[in-house]
Each structure stands twice: as C-alpha cells, then as structure tokens.
Design an enzyme around this catalytic site. Structure first.
Site, PDB file in Angstrom:
ATOM      1  N   TYR A  33      11.307   3.990  -3.075  1.00  0.00           N
ATOM      2  CA  TYR A  33      11.910   2.822  -3.713  1.00  0.00           C
ATOM      3  C   TYR A  33      10.971   2.225  -4.743  1.00  0.00           C
ATOM      4  O   TYR A  33       9.787   2.567  -4.814  1.00  0.00           O
ATOM      5  CB  TYR A  33      12.283   1.765  -2.665  1.00  0.00           C
ATOM      6  N   ARG A  52       6.110   5.782 -11.524  1.00  0.00           N
ATOM      7  CA  ARG A  52       5.691   5.847 -10.120  1.00  0.00           C
ATOM      8  C   ARG A  52       6.841   6.348  -9.232  1.00  0.00           C
ATOM      9  O   ARG A  52       6.623   7.100  -8.280  1.00  0.00           O
ATOM     10  CB  ARG A  52       5.206   4.467  -9.643  1.00  0.00           C
ATOM     11  N   ARG A 100      22.244  15.487  10.664  1.00  0.00           N
ATOM     12  CA  ARG A 100      20.877  15.146  11.054  1.00  0.00           C
ATOM     13  C   ARG A 100      20.114  16.352  11.580  1.00  0.00           C
ATOM     14  O   ARG A 100      20.445  16.911  12.630  1.00  0.00           O
ATOM     15  CB  ARG A 100      20.886  14.033  12.103  1.00  0.00           C
ATOM     16  N   HIS A 102      15.823  17.894  11.018  1.00  0.00           N
ATOM     17  CA  HIS A 102      14.572  17.511  10.347  1.00  0.00           C
ATOM     18  C   HIS A 102      14.269  18.252   9.044  1.00  0.00           C
ATOM     19  O   HIS A 102      13.864  17.625   8.067  1.00  0.00           O
ATOM     20  CB  HIS A 102      13.392  17.632  11.312  1.00  0.00           C
ATOM     21  N   LYS A 147       5.503   5.518  -2.456  1.00  0.00           N
ATOM     22  CA  LYS A 147       6.236   4.274  -2.173  1.00  0.00           C
ATOM     23  C   LYS A 147       7.473   4.599  -1.340  1.00  0.00           C
ATOM     24  O   LYS A 147       8.617   4.569  -1.819  1.00  0.00           O
ATOM     25  CB  LYS A 147       6.584   3.532  -3.470  1.00  0.00           C
ATOM     26  N   GLU A 180      -5.235  -2.743   1.786  1.00  0.00           N
ATOM     27  CA  GLU A 180      -4.336  -3.582   0.980  1.00  0.00           C
ATOM     28  C   GLU A 180      -3.540  -4.480   1.911  1.00  0.00           C
ATOM     29  O   GLU A 180      -3.643  -4.380   3.134  1.00  0.00           O
ATOM     30  CB  GLU A 180      -3.400  -2.710   0.131  1.00  0.00           C
ATOM     31  N   LEU A 205      -1.187   1.833  -2.173  1.00  0.00           N
ATOM     32  CA  LEU A 205      -0.199   2.018  -3.228  1.00  0.00           C
ATOM     33  C   LEU A 205      -0.843   1.632  -4.553  1.00  0.00           C
ATOM     34  O   LEU A 205      -1.519   0.600  -4.643  1.00  0.00           O
ATOM     35  CB  LEU A 205       1.018   1.119  -2.980  1.00  0.00           C
TER      36      LEU A 205
HETATM   37  N1  PDD Z   1       5.646  -4.123  -2.662  1.00  0.00           N
HETATM   38  N2  PDD Z   1       0.959  -2.427  -1.777  1.00  0.00           N
HETATM   39  C1  PDD Z   1       2.088  -2.287  -1.041  1.00  0.00           C
HETATM   40  C2  PDD Z   1       1.995  -1.713   0.323  1.00  0.00           C
HETATM   41  C3  PDD Z   1       3.313  -2.707  -1.585  1.00  0.00           C
HETATM   42  O1  PDD Z   1       4.442  -2.569  -0.868  1.00  0.00           O
HETATM   43  C4  PDD Z   1       3.351  -3.271  -2.885  1.00  0.00           C
HETATM   44  C5  PDD Z   1       4.649  -3.715  -3.529  1.00  0.00           C
HETATM   45  C6  PDD Z   1       2.153  -3.401  -3.602  1.00  0.00           C
HETATM   46  C7  PDD Z   1       2.105  -3.959  -5.002  1.00  0.00           C
HETATM   47  O2  PDD Z   1       2.727  -3.081  -5.917  1.00  0.00           O
HETATM   48  P1  PDD Z   1       3.374  -3.605  -7.287  1.00  0.00           P
HETATM   49  O3  PDD Z   1       2.323  -4.377  -7.982  1.00  0.00           O
HETATM   50  O4  PDD Z   1       3.729  -2.343  -7.999  1.00  0.00           O
HETATM   51  O5  PDD Z   1       4.561  -4.449  -6.905  1.00  0.00           O
HETATM   52  C8  PDD Z   1       0.974  -2.949  -3.015  1.00  0.00           C
HETATM   53  C9  PDD Z   1       6.962  -4.467  -3.143  1.00  0.00           C
HETATM   54  C10 PDD Z   1       6.939  -5.650  -4.041  1.00  0.00           C
HETATM   55  C11 PDD Z   1       7.904  -4.600  -1.954  1.00  0.00           C
HETATM   56  O6  PDD Z   1       7.807  -3.764  -1.062  1.00  0.00           O
HETATM   57  O7  PDD Z   1       8.744  -5.511  -1.934  1.00  0.00           O
END
Ligand code: PDD
Length: 287
Positions: A33, A52, A100, A102, A147, A180, A205
């Site tokens: 996403y 990304r 379903r 895997h 992501k 993070e 990320l």
């Molecule tokens: N999250 N780290 C993680 C684990 C994240 O899920 C996100 C973003 C970031 C920051 O990434 P960016 O600057 O590209 O938004 C760092 C989004 C906003 C979410 O899951 O809602």
C-alpha cells in the site's frame, strides 16, 4: 456529499465498496500500500510514492495491475469525485483473488483499491507542544523496507502507545537500536548537534517524508548522518522528532520517562517542520 472508493476498475459508494473474501490481501496480507498526502488539491511527493509502490510490488513479485499513467488518472479522479483539497489518498494492491492456498496462484490478477478522505489541518498544538513516545521491542519481520499491508506488530505497538497516553512507539531492535516508529520514521539531533536518522536498509521503511527532510536539511546546510542510535542516546539527545506523510514533522518531547532537551520542541525540529509545511503548500512543490 457521499464518498467514493475505487475497487478494481469501478468507482463505488464508499459504504458499499468491498473486495472478495478470497482476496489474498484479506486472507494472507499478501499486498502492499501507499498513503499519499494531498495539499491544496495536489499530491505531495507522488512520484516517489509511486516508485516505492512499484518497488514493493516487485519485491513481492506482484505484476503491476495498471500502468503508472492509468494509476495517475484514477488518483486524480478520486480527488475530483471525493472533492479532496486537503486529505489523504490510500492505494492498496494485492495479489488478487484465488482459492486459499499458500503458493502464488498461477493466474490471479492483482487487485487495486483506492480510498480518499478529507483531513482537517493538523492540530497546531502538536507542533507547538510536541508528542510523547514510548519504546517497545521491534518484533516485526526482516523486510520492513516493503510497504506491506501486514501491519499487526505496528498496530499492536501503536495501541500500546495510545494506552500509555503517548502518540507513537519507537521500536527497538535486538541490538538496542531504534529502528522506527510504528507508522513514522525516527530522528534525533545528537550531542554534536547533528541530525541523525537510521539508514535505509531492510529494518525500516524508506519514508518519503524522511527523504524530503534530508533534501531540505541539505538545502539548508544542516549537518546530518544516516546512522543508528540507541534508545539511551535518543533519550539524552538534544532533540527528537518523527516524520510521515500523515504526521508531517512532529517534535518528540519525551521518550518513556526521559524528557528530551528542555522538554520543548527543538530548534532544528521547528525549522525543518516549517520548511516541510512550506514545501507541502508551495505551488510546484513536487520537485
Ligand atoms: N505510514 N515507517 C513506517 C513503518 C510507516 O508505516 C510509515 C508511513 C513511515 C513514513 O513513511 P512516509 O514518510 O513515506 O509516509 C515510516 C503511513 C503513513 C501509514 O501506514 O499510514
């Protein structure tokens, strides 16, 4: 005005928008996403977000369900149909619908879902007062650079933060380093006055806001280092802050029981926050 969601080629009333029960995103979290901010009717840093997204799909060997050009048409249409000037766009792509099992299905088409929502301007008190952060062990998998919609550890961590009356939880890896936040990147200004954020690797990320902040820091001649720091170093740092597309740049004033600096948002943090807000609002600020 009713909200509209995009689901596999159709614009549907939001309340009736649904995917199949055997969508692999639903069954296995087999999907990726993006969350893209919208400011003054324009996407913020949409190109790196879409790059990304392509990378995440590639890493999971999901064939892109539509071209970049087609995707942009739907994105623009979502803003138009939902009348979004300031808000966020959510894009989710999964491996699609299949019985379903895997292994990857031989012939599923990737699913695409988009939602858009209006967001009120961020409460300025968050920027003025800063936010509290707790620390939690990083229990995630070893590919946090993708992501993925598989966010269980992140939501458990965010819930723990909210229960503790905090805004975010910083995840600590087995070596004691901050990786993070649960939905944000982590930053400090260290004892030498240098801006620090963990380097891009598979533990974090690669935040689009993070990248933008590094560009702004470079432009402003602010010294920075992409390096890991421990929880202890963060707790005694001069400044700390978090970044993401939805939180923008928010000062951190406490980490667990430790007060950061003098307990007020730091100078570098406030400067970078201002530059970032200006970047978001600037015409042609996509650069
Ligand atoms: N999250 N780290 C993680 C684990 C994240 O899920 C996100 C973003 C970031 C920051 O990434 P960016 O600057 O590209 O938004 C760092 C989004 C906003 C979410 O899951 O809602």
């Amino acid at each position: 005005m009713s909200r509209v969601a995009y689901v596999n080629g159709l614009y549907l009333p939001h309340r009736r928008a649904a995917v199949h029960v055997e969508d692999r995103g639903y069954q296995f979290a087999d999907g990726v996403y993006e969350v893209i901010a919208v400011k003054n009717g324009r996407f913020v840093d949409d190109t790196p977000h879409l790059e990304r997204l392509d990378r995440s799909l590639r890493e999971l060997e999901i064939a892109p369900p539509m071209s970049r050009a087609a995707l942009r048409v739907v994105m623009a249409e979502m803003l138009r149909r939902n009348r979004i000037r300031d808000g966020i766009l959510y894009i989710q792509m999964t491996r699609g619908v299949a019985a379903r099992d895997h292994p990857f299905p031989a012939d599923s088409d990737a699913s695409v879902v988009m939602t858009a929502r209006l967001e009120p301007p961020q409460d300025p008190r968050l920027g003025e007062n800063g936010v509290d952060v707790i620390s939690i062990p990083d229990i995630r998998w070893k590919r946090c650079d993708i992501k993925s919609v598989s966010l269980l550890p992140n939501i458990l961590g965010k819930q723990a933060a909210h229960r503790a009356g905090a805004f975010e939880a910083w995840q600590i890896n087995e070596e004691g380093f901050v990786t993070e936040g649960t939905s944000t990147n982590a930053w400090i200004v260290d004892a030498e006055g240098r801006l620090c954020t963990p380097p891009i690797d598979e533990q974090i990320l690669s935040g689009i806001t993070r990248r933008r902040i590094l560009k702004l820091a470079k432009r402003e001649g602010i010294d920075f280092s992409e390096r890991y720091f421990t929880l202890k170093e963060a707790q005694s740092a001069r400044e700390a802050f978090i970044t993401s597309s939805t939180t923008l740049v928010l000062p951190v004033t406490t980490i667990d029981d430790a007060v950061i600096g003098n307990g007020k948002p730091g100078t570098f943090t406030c400067k970078l926050r201002e530059h970032y807000l200006a970047f978001m609002a600037a015409p042609g600020g996509q650069g």
